[in-house]
Design a protein around this motif. Structure first.
Motif, mmCIF file in Angstrom:
data_model
loop_
_atom_site.group_PDB
_atom_site.id
_atom_site.type_symbol
_atom_site.label_atom_id
_atom_site.label_comp_id
_atom_site.label_asym_id
_atom_site.label_seq_id
_atom_site.Cartn_x
_atom_site.Cartn_y
_atom_site.Cartn_z
ATOM 1 N N TYR A 1 14.414 29.819 51.638
ATOM 2 C CA TYR A 1 13.201 30.526 51.997
ATOM 3 C C TYR A 1 12.037 29.539 52.060
ATOM 4 C CZ TYR A 1 15.265 35.104 50.864
ATOM 5 O OH TYR A 1 16.039 36.237 50.843
ATOM 6 N N THR B 1 26.959 32.909 48.369
ATOM 7 C CA THR B 1 25.921 32.868 49.402
ATOM 8 C C THR B 1 24.813 31.940 48.938
ATOM 9 O OG1 THR B 1 26.350 35.175 50.034
ATOM 10 C CG2 THR B 1 24.248 34.220 50.713
ATOM 11 N N GLN C 1 23.574 33.747 45.600
ATOM 12 C CA GLN C 1 24.178 34.970 45.088
ATOM 13 C C GLN C 1 25.495 34.614 44.422
ATOM 14 O OE1 GLN C 1 25.403 37.914 47.943
ATOM 15 N NE2 GLN C 1 25.564 39.523 46.413
ATOM 16 N N TYR D 1 27.104 31.277 54.208
ATOM 17 C CA TYR D 1 28.067 32.189 53.612
ATOM 18 C C TYR D 1 29.427 31.566 53.300
ATOM 19 C CZ TYR D 1 24.662 35.586 55.254
ATOM 20 O OH TYR D 1 23.504 36.284 55.491
ATOM 21 N N PHE E 1 12.114 27.541 48.728
ATOM 22 C CA PHE E 1 12.960 28.048 47.644
ATOM 23 C C PHE E 1 14.411 28.107 48.087
ATOM 24 C CE2 PHE E 1 9.927 29.424 44.528
ATOM 25 C CZ PHE E 1 8.801 29.805 45.234
ATOM 26 N N ALA F 1 20.568 31.342 56.085
ATOM 27 C CA ALA F 1 21.540 31.926 55.176
ATOM 28 C C ALA F 1 22.895 31.263 55.407
ATOM 29 C CB ALA F 1 21.645 33.432 55.391
ATOM 30 N N PHE G 1 16.726 32.614 42.169
ATOM 31 C CA PHE G 1 15.939 31.637 42.912
ATOM 32 C C PHE G 1 15.775 30.344 42.125
ATOM 33 C CE2 PHE G 1 14.205 33.828 46.593
ATOM 34 C CZ PHE G 1 14.510 35.146 46.299
ATOM 35 N N GLY G 2 15.704 29.241 42.856
ATOM 36 C CA GLY G 2 15.259 28.000 42.269
ATOM 37 C C GLY G 2 13.750 28.056 42.062
ATOM 38 N N LEU H 1 20.834 30.752 50.212
ATOM 39 C CA LEU H 1 19.729 31.113 51.090
ATOM 40 C C LEU H 1 18.600 30.119 50.896
ATOM 41 C CD1 LEU H 1 19.817 34.828 49.972
ATOM 42 C CD2 LEU H 1 20.618 34.045 52.192
ATOM 43 N N ASP I 1 25.048 41.760 42.526
ATOM 44 C CA ASP I 1 24.333 42.419 43.614
ATOM 45 C C ASP I 1 22.902 41.923 43.753
ATOM 46 O OD1 ASP I 1 23.531 45.607 41.941
ATOM 47 O OD2 ASP I 1 23.266 43.516 41.337
ATOM 48 N N LYS I 2 22.579 40.814 43.148
ATOM 49 C CA LYS I 2 21.252 40.242 43.312
ATOM 50 C C LYS I 2 21.356 38.731 43.376
ATOM 51 C CE LYS I 2 20.473 40.684 38.337
ATOM 52 N NZ LYS I 2 21.809 41.209 38.101
ATOM 53 N N ILE I 3 20.263 38.126 43.825
ATOM 54 C CA ILE I 3 20.271 36.679 43.963
ATOM 55 C C ILE I 3 19.298 36.070 42.957
ATOM 56 C CG2 ILE I 3 20.946 36.701 46.381
ATOM 57 C CD1 ILE I 3 18.111 36.287 47.179
ATOM 58 N N LEU J 1 12.777 34.248 54.841
ATOM 59 C CA LEU J 1 14.113 33.664 54.949
ATOM 60 C C LEU J 1 14.186 32.701 56.133
ATOM 61 C CD1 LEU J 1 17.054 33.717 53.878
ATOM 62 C CD2 LEU J 1 17.513 35.487 55.593
#
Lengths: 113, 111
Positions: free
Chosen positions: B35, B31, B92, B50, B88, B48, B101-102, B33, B97-99, B45
């Motif tokens: 932001y 995934t 994932q 996928y 940002f 997204a 960030f850049g 994303l 279970d977490k993402i 957000l």
């Protein structure tokens, strides 16, 4: 009001003091997260929780404590604040897996003097 | 730990110009994303993604999930003053279970 709220919005504390940042969400999201945002570092994960009574460390957990006795609340405690913990702290929640994206609160700007 | 390399770090553009930014990693993501963070607020957000190769638009914003699954791109067309902020990317990883960030791209628009 529905959403995710953080309090306080701004906080100044002294080195060595204990301070707690509050986070409350009204969606009953399973996942909740705490990030800190510093110039040059982006968003760094401190702790996260997959459900009530389940918490786990993120990238920068040292000096922080979390608890999650209720699904809707996820407080972050600095046990003995240091100047390096001066930062903007963001809480976020997610409805199921992280792939759906997080919803962030408006942040708490913490200054440790 | 895993890292996302987001570039550029900052951009100064004229109103009306198009903007491009990207995120790359050595790891494979399931995934991606994007932001946006307005001053004094938390990130919100925008888009997204996928599936590898997916191209998704949200108004003047278009983002793509790279074919290799190791990168993503965000384009903003005909920038306006309210586009100012920090963008940002986040990804994932498989079986996580977490993402992550850049570090963000700070967009400035010159009058």
């Amino acid at each position: 009001d529905a959403g995710i709220t953080q309090s306080p919005r701004y906080k100044i504390t002294e080195t060595g003091r204990q301070v707690t940042l509050m986070c409350h969400q009204t969606w009953s999201h399973s996942y909740m997260f705490w990030y800190r945002q510093d110039l040059g570092h982006g968003l760094r994960l401190i702790y996260y929780s997959a459900a009530a009574d389940i918490t786990d460390k993120g990238e920068v957990p040292d000096g922080y404590v979390v608890s999650r006795s209720k699904t809707e609340n996820f407080p972050l405690t600095l046990e003995s604040a240091t100047r390096s913990q001066t930062s903007v702290y963001f809480c976020a929640s997610s409805e199921s897996t992280a792939g759906y994206g997080y919803t962030f609160g408006s942040g708490t700007r913490l200054t440790v003097v | 730990g895993q890292q996302l390399n987001q570039s550029p770090q900052s951009m100064f553009i004229q109103e009306g110009e198009d903007v491009s930014m990207n995120c790359t990693s050595s790891s494979i993501f399931n995934t991606w994303l994007w932001y946006k963070q307005d001053p004094g607020e938390g990130p919100v957000l925008l888009i997204a993604l996928y599936k590898a190769g997916e191209l998704t638009s949200n108004g003047r914003l278009t983002a793509q999930f790279g074919i290799t699954r190791k990168d993503s791109f965000l384009n903003i067309s005909a920038s306006i003053p309210s586009d100012v902020g920090i963008y940002f990317c986040a990804g994932q990883l498989l079986r996580d279970d977490k993402i992550i960030f850049g570090k963000g791209t700070r967009l400035h628009i010159l009058p």
